[in-house]
Design an enzyme around this catalytic site. Structure first.
Site, short mmCIF file in Angstrom:
data_model
loop_
_atom_site.label_atom_id
_atom_site.label_comp_id
_atom_site.label_asym_id
_atom_site.label_seq_id
_atom_site.Cartn_x
_atom_site.Cartn_y
_atom_site.Cartn_z
N ARG A 280 -6.57 20.30 7.68
CA ARG A 280 -6.02 19.16 7.87
C ARG A 280 -4.64 19.46 8.31
NH1 ARG A 280 -10.46 18.03 8.61
NH2 ARG A 280 -11.60 16.23 7.82
N LYS B 192 -10.04 2.41 14.75
CA LYS B 192 -8.70 3.01 15.37
C LYS B 192 -8.54 2.84 16.92
CE LYS B 192 -6.35 2.89 11.51
NZ LYS B 192 -5.41 1.71 11.33
N GLY C 8 0.72 -1.44 -0.09
CA GLY C 8 -0.04 0.00 0.03
C GLY C 8 0.81 1.22 0.14
N SER D 207 -4.40 6.62 13.99
CA SER D 207 -4.85 7.82 13.00
C SER D 207 -5.20 9.09 14.10
CB SER D 207 -5.98 7.58 12.23
OG SER D 207 -6.56 8.50 11.80
N TYR E 121 -14.58 4.07 10.70
CA TYR E 121 -12.96 4.10 10.37
C TYR E 121 -12.54 4.40 11.88
CZ TYR E 121 -8.46 5.46 9.35
OH TYR E 121 -7.24 5.49 9.40
#
Length: 351
Positions: free
Chosen positions: A234, A156, A12, A127, A152
Site C-alpha cells: 500500500r 466510493k 473521526g 479512495s 465499500y
C-alpha cells in the site's frame, strides 16, 4: 469574517486532523458526526492544539429533516468537506446494505441541500479503492476505474458518479474528489489520532495496540501475494499531510482556480510499502518489537496499489512531506497518550 466550512465526520480520524488544519488556516469549522465510530471528546484534543473548539452537531446525515434544519441555520457555509462514511473493507463484504444505505444516502442528502441552500463547494473524501486491482502501477487519475473489490469500494465509485451527474444538472455546484491511499500516523502533539471503536480494521492501530500489549499478536493477512515478500503493498500517507491537502482543495475552490466543476486528485506519497516493511519501520522508529503471525487473505483486499501523485503535486501545489518512519513514530506517540489515559480509552480497544 471567517468563512464557514462544514466537516462531516469531523470527530473521526481524518476529519479531526482536517479540522485542526482548517482552524489553523483561519476558517470557522462546523462538525456533524453521529459518533458511530468516534468520540465527542476528540474535540478536546482539537481545542488543546488550536485554542478553538469547533461547533459540534450530533446527528446522522441520513436524517434529511435534521440536516435541512442545519442547512437553514448555516446557509452561509462556503464549503463542505464530506468524510462521514463507513469505511471498513471487511465489514462491507459482510454487511453490504449497511454500507450502501449509509454512504450513498448521506451524500445524496448533502447534495440535495447544497442545491437548495446554494452552498456551492464540496470536497469529497474518496479512495484509491475506486481503482480496484490496477492493471498498471503506479495509479494515476487517468487509470481505468475497474470493478470494485468490496462494497465499500463500490460506494466510493458510485458516490463519484452521483457527484458528477449532480454537477451536470446543477450548474452552481462544484466538487473536488480526493482519492487517497492509506492514511496513518497522528498529530505531532499526540493529542489526536486514529481511535477505532472495538477491533481495528486498519493495520497501524493493530500494530500500535499490539506493541502496547492490548493485543497478543498482529495478524498479517496473506503472504502469498505477487509482491517481493508476499504481503500486500500500500501507499501510506501521513494523516497531517492528507489534512493539509483538504485545506488546499477548499482554498482552490474559494479562489475559483478549478479547471472544471468536478476535479479528481490522487493523494499519496508515490511509494508502496508491504505489510512486513511497515512492521519493520515501526520497530526501527520506536525500538519496540512486534509479535505477529501470518494468516489467510482477507476478503476484499487489493494485492498492491500505490499512487502517481504528479498531478496533485503540480496542480494543487501539494506534496506529502512525511516519511514512513514519521508515520510510525507519531502513531506510537498517540498510542502512548491513550495508554497514559487508559481510564478513558482502554475500553475502546476491547473486542
Amino acid at each position: 469574517m471567517k468563512k464557514k466550512i462544514l466537516v462531516t465526520g469531523g470527530t473521526g480520524y481524518i476529519g479531526s486532523h482536517t479540522a485542526v488544519e482548517l482552524i489553523n488556516s483561519g476558517f470557522e469549522v462546523l462538525i456533524i458526526d453521529n459518533l458511530s465510530n468516534s468520540r465527542e471528546d476528540v474535540l478536546e484534543g482539537v481545542e488543546q492544539i488550536t485554542g478553538v473548539r469547533p461547533a459540534f452537531y450530533n446527528f446522522d446525515l441520513c436524517d434529511l429533516s435534521r440536516l435541512d434544519d442545519f442547512f437553514r441555520e448555516h446557509s452561509d457555509m462556503a464549503a463542505i468537506i464530506h468524510f462521514a462514511a463507513y469505511k471498513a473493507v471487511g465489514e462491507s463484504v459482510e454487511k453490504p446494505l449497511l454500507y450502501y444505505r449509509n454512504n450513498l444516502v448521506s451524500l445524496i442528502n448533502l447534495l440535495e441541500l447544497m442545491g437548495k441552500y446554494h452552498v456551492p463547494n464540496m470536497v469529497f473524501s474518496s479512495s484509491c479503492t475506486v481503482y480496484g486491482q490496477p492493471e498498471k502501477l503506479p495509479v494515476s487519475e487517468q487509470s481505468p476505474i475497474l470493478p470494485a473489490e468490496s462494497p465499500y469500494g463500490n460506494t466510493k465509485q458510485i458516490s463519484e458518479e452521483i457527484i458528477r451527474d449532480t454537477l451536470k444538472a446543477v450548474n452552481e455546484l462544484r466538487a473536488i474528489s480526493l482519492r487517497y491511499f492509506n492514511p496513518v500516523g497522528a498529530h505531532d502533539s499526540g493529542l489526536i489520532g486514529e481511535l477505532p471503536l472495538g477491533v481495528p480494521n486498519n493495520l497501524v492501530p493493530f500494530i500500535t495496540q499490539t506493541a502496547a500489549g492490548l493485543r497478543d499478536e498482529l495478524s498479517v493477512f496473506g503472504d502469498d501475494y505477487d509482491t517481493p515478500d508476499g504481503t500486500a503493498i500500500r501507499d501510506y500517507i501521513h494523516v497531517v499531510d492528507l489534512a493539509k491537502a483538504h485545506v488546499i482543495a477548499v482554498e482552490r475552490m474559494l479562489k475559483n482556480k478549478q479547471k472544471s466543476s468536478c476535479e479528481v486528485f490522487n493523494l499519496g506519497t508515490g511509494n508502496g510499502y508491504s505489510v512486513l516493511e511497515v512492521i519493520k519501520a515501526f520497530e526501527s522508529s520506536t525500538g519496540v518489537k512486534l509479535k505477529y503471525k501470518i494468516v489467510g487473505r482477507r476478503a476484499g483486499d487489493v494485492e498492491k496499489v500505490w499512487a502517481d501523485t504528479t498531478f496533485a503535486n503540480k496542480e494543487l501545489g501539494w506534496k506529502a512531506a512525511r516519511d514512513i518512519n514519521n508515520m510510525m513514530a507519531t502513531a506510537w506517540k498517540w498510542q502512548q497518550y491513550l495508554m497514559a489515559n487508559k481510564d478513558r480509552y482502554l475500553v475502546l480497544s476491547q473486542e
